[in-house]
Design a protein around this motif. Structure first.
Motif, short mmCIF file in Angstrom:
data_model
loop_
_atom_site.label_atom_id
_atom_site.label_comp_id
_atom_site.label_asym_id
_atom_site.label_seq_id
_atom_site.Cartn_x
_atom_site.Cartn_y
_atom_site.Cartn_z
N ALA A 140 0.87 -1.21 0.13
CA ALA A 140 0.05 0.07 -0.07
C ALA A 140 0.79 1.05 0.29
CB ALA A 140 -1.15 0.05 1.34
N ASN A 141 2.04 1.33 0.82
CA ASN A 141 2.76 2.51 0.77
C ASN A 141 3.53 2.65 -0.66
OD1 ASN A 141 2.70 3.84 3.50
ND2 ASN A 141 3.45 1.75 4.40
N MET A 142 3.82 1.84 -1.28
CA MET A 142 4.45 1.89 -2.56
C MET A 142 3.38 2.48 -3.49
SD MET A 142 7.04 -0.57 -4.39
CE MET A 142 8.22 -0.78 -2.99
N ILE A 143 2.15 1.84 -3.41
CA ILE A 143 1.31 2.16 -4.32
C ILE A 143 0.94 3.49 -4.10
CG2 ILE A 143 -1.05 1.73 -4.88
CD1 ILE A 143 -0.41 -1.28 -4.61
N TYR A 144 0.81 4.09 -2.79
CA TYR A 144 0.34 5.13 -2.75
C TYR A 144 1.39 6.36 -3.32
CZ TYR A 144 -0.38 9.76 -0.14
OH TYR A 144 -0.35 11.13 0.20
N ASP A 145 2.75 6.10 -3.07
CA ASP A 145 3.86 6.85 -3.63
C ASP A 145 3.67 6.90 -5.18
OD1 ASP A 145 4.60 7.17 -0.92
OD2 ASP A 145 6.22 5.58 -1.08
N ASN A 151 -8.19 17.68 0.35
CA ASN A 151 -7.60 17.62 1.85
C ASN A 151 -7.33 16.29 2.52
OD1 ASN A 151 -5.88 19.13 3.72
ND2 ASN A 151 -7.86 19.51 5.05
N LEU A 152 -7.11 15.32 1.81
CA LEU A 152 -7.09 13.78 2.23
C LEU A 152 -5.51 13.62 2.43
CD1 LEU A 152 -9.08 12.10 -0.33
CD2 LEU A 152 -9.73 12.36 2.21
N ASP A 153 -5.43 13.06 3.62
CA ASP A 153 -3.90 12.75 4.21
C ASP A 153 -3.83 10.99 3.73
OD1 ASP A 153 -5.24 11.32 6.10
OD2 ASP A 153 -4.54 12.70 7.65
N LYS A 154 -2.34 10.86 3.64
CA LYS A 154 -1.77 9.58 3.42
C LYS A 154 -2.49 8.52 4.24
CE LYS A 154 2.50 6.86 2.65
NZ LYS A 154 3.85 7.15 2.76
N GLU A 155 -2.51 8.69 5.62
CA GLU A 155 -3.00 7.69 6.63
C GLU A 155 -4.57 7.35 6.21
OE1 GLU A 155 -4.46 7.69 11.18
OE2 GLU A 155 -2.73 8.51 10.85
N ASN A 156 -5.30 8.38 5.85
CA ASN A 156 -6.75 8.19 5.34
C ASN A 156 -6.87 7.24 4.01
OD1 ASN A 156 -9.55 8.35 5.24
ND2 ASN A 156 -9.48 10.51 5.07
N ILE A 157 -6.05 7.59 3.22
CA ILE A 157 -6.01 6.77 1.84
C ILE A 157 -5.48 5.38 2.13
CG2 ILE A 157 -4.97 6.55 -0.43
CD1 ILE A 157 -7.37 8.35 -0.26
N LEU A 158 -4.36 5.21 2.96
CA LEU A 158 -3.89 3.82 3.18
C LEU A 158 -5.01 3.06 3.91
CD1 LEU A 158 -0.26 4.40 4.28
CD2 LEU A 158 -0.87 3.72 2.14
#
Length: 168
Positions: free
Chosen positions: A50-55, A71-78
């Motif tokens: 998930a982290n790599m896909i997000y990046d 205004n979405l943050d990484k934690e929310n999307i992960l």
């Protein structure tokens, strides 16, 4: 003194691309995402990287703009990545049909989709906004390419994780 600069193989593994991805590092984010998802295709239930896909998605204009605009943050999307449902579609397969009630919000990870009016939906794009208004889908959407992979975000997850940010 030299020992202070030594990096173990274990630490190196977490600081670089995995071996199967290093040969794709000169490709576009969309191509790298496609290769990463192909590697995971045997286990399409959840995203394991998930982290790599997000990046990679953050390097795609549509996704990055969506994140900033809402205004979405990484934690929310992960969280969405870890609880959403991955589904593969073949070419010409319908994702949803016009006039049906929305059960999912969608994110294109791999491949291209189209509405019947021929507008394209590309990787990094969220779609299915009818879920916001709780209205019937206005168009039929289908996959254009083989092995198009979407993240389906169930209505309950959408309402708890994304809806408020998108409305605001």
């Amino acid at each position: 003194m030299a020992g202070k600069f030594f990096v173990s193989r274990k630490n190196l593994k977490y600081n670089t691309l995995p071996r199967h991805e290093s040969k794709f590092k000169n490709n576009s984010p969309e191509e790298m995402l496609s290769e990463l998802i192909k590697v995971e295709k045997n286990n399409l239930n959840q995203l394991s990287n998930a982290n790599m896909i997000y990046d990679l998605l953050m390097q795609i204009k549509n996704f990055k703009e969506f994140m900033q605009l809402n205004n979405l943050d990484k934690e929310n999307i992960l969280n969405v990545f870890n609880t959403g449902i991955l589904k593969s579609f073949e070419a010409e397969e319908k994702v949803y049909k016009k006039g049906t009630y929305p059960q999912f919000y969608f994110l294109v990870l791999v491949g291209v989709l189209s509405y019947y009016n021929n507008s394209k939906i590309t990787p990094g794009t969220f779609f299915g906004d009818e879920i916001l208004r709780e209205a019937l889908y206005k168009n039929t959407v289908f996959a254009i390419e083989e092995n198009t992979i979407l993240l389906l975000i169930p209505k309950e997850l959408f309402n708890s994780s994304l809806k408020d940010n998108i409305i605001n």
